[in-house]
Design a protein around this motif. Structure first.
Motif, PDB file in Angstrom:
ATOM      1  N   MET A  74       0.649  -1.220  -0.012  1.00 28.16           N
ATOM      2  CA  MET A  74      -0.082  -0.304  -0.125  1.00 28.16           C
ATOM      3  C   MET A  74       0.584   1.725  -0.515  1.00 28.16           C
ATOM      4  O   MET A  74       1.756   1.198   0.996  1.00 28.16           O
ATOM      5  CB  MET A  74      -1.035  -0.204   1.062  1.00 28.16           C
ATOM      6  CG  MET A  74      -2.059   0.980   1.275  1.00 28.16           C
ATOM      7  SD  MET A  74      -3.088   0.885   3.212  1.00 28.16           S
ATOM      8  CE  MET A  74      -2.188   1.077   3.902  1.00 28.16           C
ATOM      9  N   THR A  75       0.536   1.927  -0.894  1.00 33.34           N
ATOM     10  CA  THR A  75       1.863   3.807  -0.888  1.00 33.34           C
ATOM     11  C   THR A  75       1.108   4.544   0.283  1.00 33.34           C
ATOM     12  O   THR A  75      -0.298   4.186   0.655  1.00 33.34           O
ATOM     13  CB  THR A  75       0.902   4.177  -2.670  1.00 33.34           C
ATOM     14  OG1 THR A  75       1.470   3.611  -3.387  1.00 33.34           O
ATOM     15  CG2 THR A  75       2.039   5.503  -1.861  1.00 33.34           C
ATOM     16  N   ASN A  76       2.277   4.848   0.560  1.00 37.76           N
ATOM     17  CA  ASN A  76       1.941   5.480   1.703  1.00 37.76           C
ATOM     18  C   ASN A  76       0.513   6.929   1.653  1.00 37.76           C
ATOM     19  O   ASN A  76       1.531   7.690   0.346  1.00 37.76           O
ATOM     20  CB  ASN A  76       3.414   6.204   2.083  1.00 37.76           C
ATOM     21  CG  ASN A  76       3.102   7.314   3.027  1.00 37.76           C
ATOM     22  OD1 ASN A  76       2.545   6.990   4.093  1.00 37.76           O
ATOM     23  ND2 ASN A  76       4.447   7.984   3.514  1.00 37.76           N
ATOM     24  N   TRP A  77      -0.058   6.842   2.037  1.00 38.97           N
ATOM     25  CA  TRP A  77      -1.064   8.038   1.941  1.00 38.97           C
ATOM     26  C   TRP A  77      -1.212   8.977   2.713  1.00 38.97           C
ATOM     27  O   TRP A  77      -2.107   9.512   2.805  1.00 38.97           O
ATOM     28  CB  TRP A  77      -2.364   7.360   1.495  1.00 38.97           C
ATOM     29  CG  TRP A  77      -2.665   6.450   2.513  1.00 38.97           C
ATOM     30  CD1 TRP A  77      -2.162   4.853   2.642  1.00 38.97           C
ATOM     31  CD2 TRP A  77      -4.038   6.364   3.684  1.00 38.97           C
ATOM     32  NE1 TRP A  77      -2.851   4.128   4.434  1.00 38.97           N
ATOM     33  CE2 TRP A  77      -3.608   5.849   4.802  1.00 38.97           C
ATOM     34  CE3 TRP A  77      -4.311   7.687   4.258  1.00 38.97           C
ATOM     35  CZ2 TRP A  77      -4.271   6.049   6.170  1.00 38.97           C
ATOM     36  CZ3 TRP A  77      -4.674   7.902   5.344  1.00 38.97           C
ATOM     37  CH2 TRP A  77      -5.096   6.774   6.801  1.00 38.97           C
ATOM     38  N   LEU A  78      -0.355   8.880   3.837  1.00 37.34           N
ATOM     39  CA  LEU A  78      -0.166   9.759   5.635  1.00 37.34           C
ATOM     40  C   LEU A  78      -0.405  11.250   4.975  1.00 37.34           C
ATOM     41  O   LEU A  78       0.452  11.460   4.882  1.00 37.34           O
ATOM     42  CB  LEU A  78      -0.042   9.045   6.776  1.00 37.34           C
ATOM     43  CG  LEU A  78      -0.243   7.761   7.329  1.00 37.34           C
ATOM     44  CD1 LEU A  78       0.791   7.790   8.285  1.00 37.34           C
ATOM     45  CD2 LEU A  78      -1.473   7.626   8.308  1.00 37.34           C
ATOM     46  N   PRO A  79      -1.440  11.682   5.124  1.00 44.80           N
ATOM     47  CA  PRO A  79      -1.492  13.034   5.040  1.00 44.80           C
ATOM     48  C   PRO A  79       0.217  14.085   5.990  1.00 44.80           C
ATOM     49  O   PRO A  79       0.312  12.850   7.270  1.00 44.80           O
ATOM     50  CB  PRO A  79      -3.097  13.846   5.852  1.00 44.80           C
ATOM     51  CG  PRO A  79      -2.555  12.269   6.933  1.00 44.80           C
ATOM     52  CD  PRO A  79      -3.218  11.266   5.986  1.00 44.80           C
ATOM     53  N   ASP A  80       0.145  15.183   6.198  1.00 44.34           N
ATOM     54  CA  ASP A  80       1.557  15.380   6.808  1.00 44.34           C
ATOM     55  C   ASP A  80       0.552  16.204   7.800  1.00 44.34           C
ATOM     56  O   ASP A  80      -0.629  16.889   7.681  1.00 44.34           O
ATOM     57  CB  ASP A  80       1.588  16.979   6.230  1.00 44.34           C
ATOM     58  CG  ASP A  80       2.588  17.829   6.944  1.00 44.34           C
ATOM     59  OD1 ASP A  80       2.889  17.728   7.988  1.00 44.34           O
ATOM     60  OD2 ASP A  80       3.978  17.900   6.177  1.00 44.34           O
ATOM     61  N   LYS A  81       0.638  15.494   8.957  1.00 41.99           N
ATOM     62  CA  LYS A  81      -0.050  16.285  10.292  1.00 41.99           C
ATOM     63  C   LYS A  81      -0.002  17.697  10.381  1.00 41.99           C
ATOM     64  O   LYS A  81      -1.071  18.243  11.389  1.00 41.99           O
ATOM     65  CB  LYS A  81       0.219  15.761  11.523  1.00 41.99           C
ATOM     66  CG  LYS A  81       1.723  16.057  11.781  1.00 41.99           C
ATOM     67  CD  LYS A  81       2.680  14.992  13.249  1.00 41.99           C
ATOM     68  CE  LYS A  81       4.266  15.168  13.176  1.00 41.99           C
ATOM     69  NZ  LYS A  81       4.410  14.316  14.524  1.00 41.99           N
ATOM     70  N   SER A  82       0.800  18.444   9.623  1.00 44.72           N
ATOM     71  CA  SER A  82       0.624  19.861  10.371  1.00 44.72           C
ATOM     72  C   SER A  82      -0.191  20.416   9.678  1.00 44.72           C
ATOM     73  O   SER A  82      -0.476  21.507   9.456  1.00 44.72           O
ATOM     74  CB  SER A  82       2.677  20.358   9.870  1.00 44.72           C
ATOM     75  OG  SER A  82       2.547  20.428   7.804  1.00 44.72           O
ATOM     76  N   GLU A  83      -0.657  19.745   7.627  1.00 45.54           N
ATOM     77  CA  GLU A  83      -1.606  20.518   7.530  1.00 45.54           C
ATOM     78  C   GLU A  83      -3.077  20.036   7.425  1.00 45.54           C
ATOM     79  O   GLU A  83      -3.864  20.177   7.424  1.00 45.54           O
ATOM     80  CB  GLU A  83      -1.228  19.585   5.654  1.00 45.54           C
ATOM     81  CG  GLU A  83       0.152  20.259   4.971  1.00 45.54           C
ATOM     82  CD  GLU A  83       0.493  19.633   3.255  1.00 45.54           C
ATOM     83  OE1 GLU A  83      -0.647  18.863   3.530  1.00 45.54           O
ATOM     84  OE2 GLU A  83       1.076  19.874   3.218  1.00 45.54           O
ATOM     85  N   LEU A  84      -2.822  19.015   8.651  1.00 45.16           N
ATOM     86  CA  LEU A  84      -4.259  18.485   9.475  1.00 45.16           C
ATOM     87  C   LEU A  84      -4.899  19.987  10.179  1.00 45.16           C
ATOM     88  O   LEU A  84      -4.472  20.837  10.748  1.00 45.16           O
ATOM     89  CB  LEU A  84      -4.004  17.952   9.617  1.00 45.16           C
ATOM     90  CG  LEU A  84      -3.985  16.720   9.315  1.00 45.16           C
ATOM     91  CD1 LEU A  84      -4.230  15.497  10.066  1.00 45.16           C
ATOM     92  CD2 LEU A  84      -4.626  16.031   8.592  1.00 45.16           C
ATOM     93  N   LYS A  85      -5.954  20.695   9.189  1.00 41.38           N
ATOM     94  CA  LYS A  85      -6.310  21.906   9.605  1.00 41.38           C
ATOM     95  C   LYS A  85      -8.003  21.797  10.237  1.00 41.38           C
ATOM     96  O   LYS A  85      -8.511  19.933  10.569  1.00 41.38           O
ATOM     97  CB  LYS A  85      -7.103  23.397   8.700  1.00 41.38           C
ATOM     98  CG  LYS A  85      -6.179  23.170   7.230  1.00 41.38           C
ATOM     99  CD  LYS A  85      -4.788  24.379   8.425  1.00 41.38           C
ATOM    100  CE  LYS A  85      -4.074  24.257   7.109  1.00 41.38           C
ATOM    101  NZ  LYS A  85      -3.508  23.112   6.520  1.00 41.38           N
ATOM    102  N   ARG A  86      -7.742  22.003  11.350  1.00 34.67           N
ATOM    103  CA  ARG A  86      -9.103  22.493  12.029  1.00 34.67           C
ATOM    104  C   ARG A  86     -11.095  22.875  11.269  1.00 34.67           C
ATOM    105  O   ARG A  86     -10.951  23.614  10.803  1.00 34.67           O
ATOM    106  CB  ARG A  86      -9.344  23.554  13.720  1.00 34.67           C
ATOM    107  CG  ARG A  86      -8.607  23.120  14.561  1.00 34.67           C
ATOM    108  CD  ARG A  86      -8.703  24.387  15.752  1.00 34.67           C
ATOM    109  NE  ARG A  86      -7.459  23.937  16.721  1.00 34.67           N
ATOM    110  CZ  ARG A  86      -7.568  23.180  17.786  1.00 34.67           C
ATOM    111  NH1 ARG A  86      -9.093  22.024  17.651  1.00 34.67           N
ATOM    112  NH2 ARG A  86      -7.092  22.573  18.876  1.00 34.67           N
ATOM    113  N   PRO A  87     -11.814  21.641  11.688  1.00 33.34           N
ATOM    114  CA  PRO A  87     -12.382  20.164  12.995  1.00 33.34           C
ATOM    115  C   PRO A  87     -11.261  20.131  11.983  1.00 33.34           C
ATOM    116  O   PRO A  87     -11.732  19.097  10.700  1.00 33.34           O
ATOM    117  CB  PRO A  87     -13.581  20.164  12.695  1.00 33.34           C
ATOM    118  CG  PRO A  87     -14.082  20.552  11.237  1.00 33.34           C
ATOM    119  CD  PRO A  87     -13.358  22.178  11.073  1.00 33.34           C
TER     120      PRO A  87
END
Length: 461
Positions: free
Chosen positions: A1-14
């Motif tokens: 499975m290709t690495n799909w994890l988002p950059d945690k710094s790009e996770l906005k609220r909510p």
């Protein structure tokens, strides 16, 4: 499975919504493929430095949106959109050269045609006003009540213990029952091989669905107990008489399931589509626990496919909720169909058609035993079907394809599996063929195909 994890710094609220959108993006762009297993809630929370509640909320919304499926004890998986269109029978119309043993249906002959023509002539000569003017979703009343009560008693359900609503067949009843007992995010458990529309219905309602281990009598009490201990189960959806793999639940097993339902305070949604067709005399689960049961049956499988009339029996204290759900989904049962059903029950036509169906299916079950009995096939208690087990999904696919090439359609077991993986390889063979000679020849060909492929059939429950 290709690495799909988002950059945690790009996770906005909510952040739960931002995470949900990131997973949707990964699915749309092929970074996550159908069947891929997602990290557990805790694993993903740790990797992205989020709270478990945030991840859980995102997963719940993804389940509601139909992007992923969650299975108790196994995890969360990317859903295959093709599952929405997966049917246990081909979409194309069977030609004269094709023998359709995939679609589960009762036998229809001249007796049925004569009965319907007679009913329509009678109604045309004495047309009830309600058929023309009914526009109010009301509780069944008068002579209709007496007819419904008579039929439910024939099914083994004491109507006085429950409130009964007439529906447009079993599918409508199942939808109303599911909507009445559960809300988005709730967990429904069922046999690991169940009705093919259950997964799609649960996805549409935002419900989680988990398949339970089975044996030749259906759901294992230990599996239900384990599921209730592991999570908060809202309801059990169960087909105690046959189901796709022809399991028949005995009296002791039914009592054990009812006791667990009471222990964990869960509702029972009982699909008894064949109604009084089986002659075993085993009481439905709903007769044992009417206070928590949502029982439905119809006249479609046991009398006539075109008679789309069903009956949903529910606890008295749930009646108002069920009526509301029925109103917003179906409004009311079709008056003409309900009138025909009532007249047939009143004048004995329904019993005559039932007896005719039983006799015809006994004959066809004997034919199936002759041709498939040596392959560990299980014939359903109602006689409508045969389950032919396969050792693995590859053998199932080969049997389905070889049968199709020989002009015979059978239903692959994978279409009944609860979850992304095939849990019980095999094929379901319908016996509802009017011409017994055609059935004999088709089953003779199936026996030959299984021999050619040297499939090691046996019980795999």
């Amino acid at each position: 499975m290709t690495n799909w994890l988002p950059d945690k710094s790009e996770l906005k609220r909510p952040r739960y919504r931002s995470l949900m959108e990131a997973i949707e993006h990964a699915i749309e762009n092929g970074l996550l493929l159908p069947g891929d297993r997602l990290p557990t809630h805790r694993e993903l929370a740790f990797q992205l430095q989020l709270s478990v509640q945030t991840v859980s909320r995102a997963y719940t919304r993804l389940i509601e949106a139909g992007h992923i499926v969650g299975e108790v004890g196994r995890g969360s998986f990317v859903r295959n959109p093709a599952d929405d269109h997966a049917l246990p029978f081909p979409a194309q119309r069977a030609s004269d050269e094709i023998v359709d043993l995939a679609l589960l249906k009762p036998i229809v002959g001249n007796f049925h045609r004569d009965a319907m023509q007679r009913a329509l002539r009678q109604i045309a000569g004495d047309l009830p006003t309600d058929i023309l003017s009914s526009f109010r979703a009301a509780t069944i009343a008068g002579r209709h009540v007496e007819a419904v009560d008579e039929w439910l008693e024939l099914c083994g359900v004491p109507p006085d213990d429950m409130t009964v609503i007439a529906t447009n067949g079993s599918t409508a009843a199942m939808t109303v029952a599911m909507m009445s007992v559960a809300r988005s995010g709730d967990l429904i458990v069922t046999e690991k091989m169940s009705h093919h529309t259950v997964p799609a219905l649960c996805r549409s309602l935002g419900l989680r669905l988990h398949g339970l281990a089975i044996d030749e009598e259906g759901i294992l009490p230990s599996a239900l107990d384990a599921a209730c201990r592991a999570d908060s189960v809202k309801a059990l959806y169960v087909v105690p008489d046959s189901g796709p793999v022809s399991c028949t639940m005995g009296t002791d097993r039914r009592q054990a399931i009812v006791e667990l339902a009471r222990q964990y305070d869960i509702a029972i949604i009982e699909n008894d589509a064949c109604g009084p067709l089986p002659t075993g005399g085993i009481s439905p689960l709903s007769a044992l626990a009417p206070e928590r049961s949502y029982y439905f049956t119809s006249l479609t499988k046991c009398l006539l496919p075109g008679l789309r009339v069903g009956f949903l029996a529910v606890p008295h204290n749930a009646a108002s909720t069920v009526r509301e759900r029925h109103m917003i989904t179906n409004w009311m049962v079709t008056p003409l169909m309900h009138e025909i059903a009532t007249r047939w029950i009143e004048d004995g036509t329904a019993r005559a058609l039932l007896d005719c169906q039983r006799d015809a299916l006994r004959e066809r079950a004997a034919i199936a035993e002759k041709f498939l009995g040596g392959s560990n096939a299980r014939i359903g208690n109602a006689g409508l079907q045969v389950w032919l087990p396969c050792p693995d999904i590859g053998s199932e696919a080969r049997l389905v394809e070889r049968s199709r090439e020989a002009g015979i359609l059978v239903a692959p077991g994978s279409t009944f599996s609860i979850g992304p993986l095939a849990s019980e390889p095999g094929v379901r063979v319908s016996l509802g063929i009017s011409d017994t000679q055609v059935l004999r020849q088709a089953l003779r060909v199936l026996r030959s195909i299984t021999g050619e492929n040297a499939l090691m059939y046996g019980p795999h429950l």
